[in-house]
Write an enzyme that holds these catalytic residues in place. Structure first.
Site, mmCIF file in Angstrom:
data_model
loop_
_atom_site.group_PDB
_atom_site.id
_atom_site.type_symbol
_atom_site.label_atom_id
_atom_site.label_comp_id
_atom_site.label_asym_id
_atom_site.label_seq_id
_atom_site.Cartn_x
_atom_site.Cartn_y
_atom_site.Cartn_z
ATOM 1 N N CYS A 64 87.335 60.739 58.201
ATOM 2 C CA CYS A 64 87.531 61.715 59.290
ATOM 3 C C CYS A 64 87.564 60.912 60.588
ATOM 4 C CB CYS A 64 86.464 62.813 59.270
ATOM 5 S SG CYS A 64 84.786 62.285 59.689
ATOM 6 N N HIS A 97 72.919 48.327 46.115
ATOM 7 C CA HIS A 97 71.589 48.945 46.141
ATOM 8 C C HIS A 97 71.584 50.466 45.987
ATOM 9 C CE1 HIS A 97 69.378 45.368 48.285
ATOM 10 N NE2 HIS A 97 70.034 45.009 47.188
ATOM 11 N N HIS A 132 66.615 49.051 41.926
ATOM 12 C CA HIS A 132 67.450 49.972 42.709
ATOM 13 C C HIS A 132 67.790 51.231 41.913
ATOM 14 C CE1 HIS A 132 67.549 46.965 45.747
ATOM 15 N NE2 HIS A 132 67.988 46.079 44.877
HETATM 16 C C1 RB5 Z 1 87.831 66.239 64.196
HETATM 17 O O1 RB5 Z 1 88.210 66.423 65.517
HETATM 18 C C2 RB5 Z 1 86.529 65.459 64.123
HETATM 19 O O2 RB5 Z 1 85.492 66.252 64.605
HETATM 20 C C3 RB5 Z 1 86.263 65.018 62.700
HETATM 21 O O3 RB5 Z 1 87.324 64.262 62.244
HETATM 22 C C4 RB5 Z 1 85.040 64.151 62.481
HETATM 23 O O4 RB5 Z 1 85.027 63.063 63.335
HETATM 24 C C5 RB5 Z 1 83.755 64.844 62.402
HETATM 25 O O5 RB5 Z 1 82.686 64.229 62.195
#
Ligand code: RB5
Length: 144
Positions: A64, A97, A132
């Site tokens: 993300c 780990h 672990h």
């Molecule tokens: C999207 O704008 C953004 O919030 C998402 O990709 C991410 O970084 C969230 O943690």
């Protein structure tokens, strides 16, 4: 089998990592999102991680914007140990780990070169087991 997915903020980096996997002849499944349009990372994380817990894939790569939101969501899925990594030391040790089964990265945080090195390290490093394993079992116990 590897499964790779992202939200819109990770989409460009996902495409770069996919190119890398293809160059290395590593088999993968691509999951959402399939274009750069806005989508919700918790849904992407849930759907992708369920493909790991149902045995369709062994490991996942989730991207993300920061890598944070998608890792928080992924770690809510029982059986998932998702690690947000920004350097190869983290990618190596989370395999050695923590037996992490999902690598999370931030598409707005790292570039494609660094990301592909993280992917290689993550995929090539085996879990060390031993003491672990006990700790990983303790993590699983929290899910009960
Ligand atoms: C999207 O704008 C953004 O919030 C998402 O990709 C991410 O970084 C969230 O943690």
């Amino acid at each position: 089998m590897i499964i790779i997915a992202s939200d819109h903020a990770g989409y460009e980096l996902k495409k770069e990592v996919i190119k890398h996997l293809e160059e290395k002849n590593i088999e993968f499944i691509e999951a959402g999102c399939m274009n750069g349009e806005s989508c919700d990372y918790p849904i992407v994380a849930k759907e992708t991680c369920e493909k790991i817990t149902d045995g369709t894939a062994d490991k996942g790569i989730l991207i993300c914007g920061t890598g944070i939101g998608i890792s928080i969501a992924a770690n809510k899925v029982k059986g998932i140990r998702a690690a947000l990594c920004t350097d190869t030391y983290m990618a190596r040790y989370t395999r050695l780990h923590n037996d992490a089964n999902v690598l999370c990265m931030g598409g707005r945080v790292i570039g494609p070169g660094a990301a592909c090195e993280l992917v290689d390290t993550f995929l090539e490093t085996e879990f060390e087991g031993g003491r672990h394993q006990r700790r990983v079992d303790q993590i699983s116990d929290i899910e009960k």
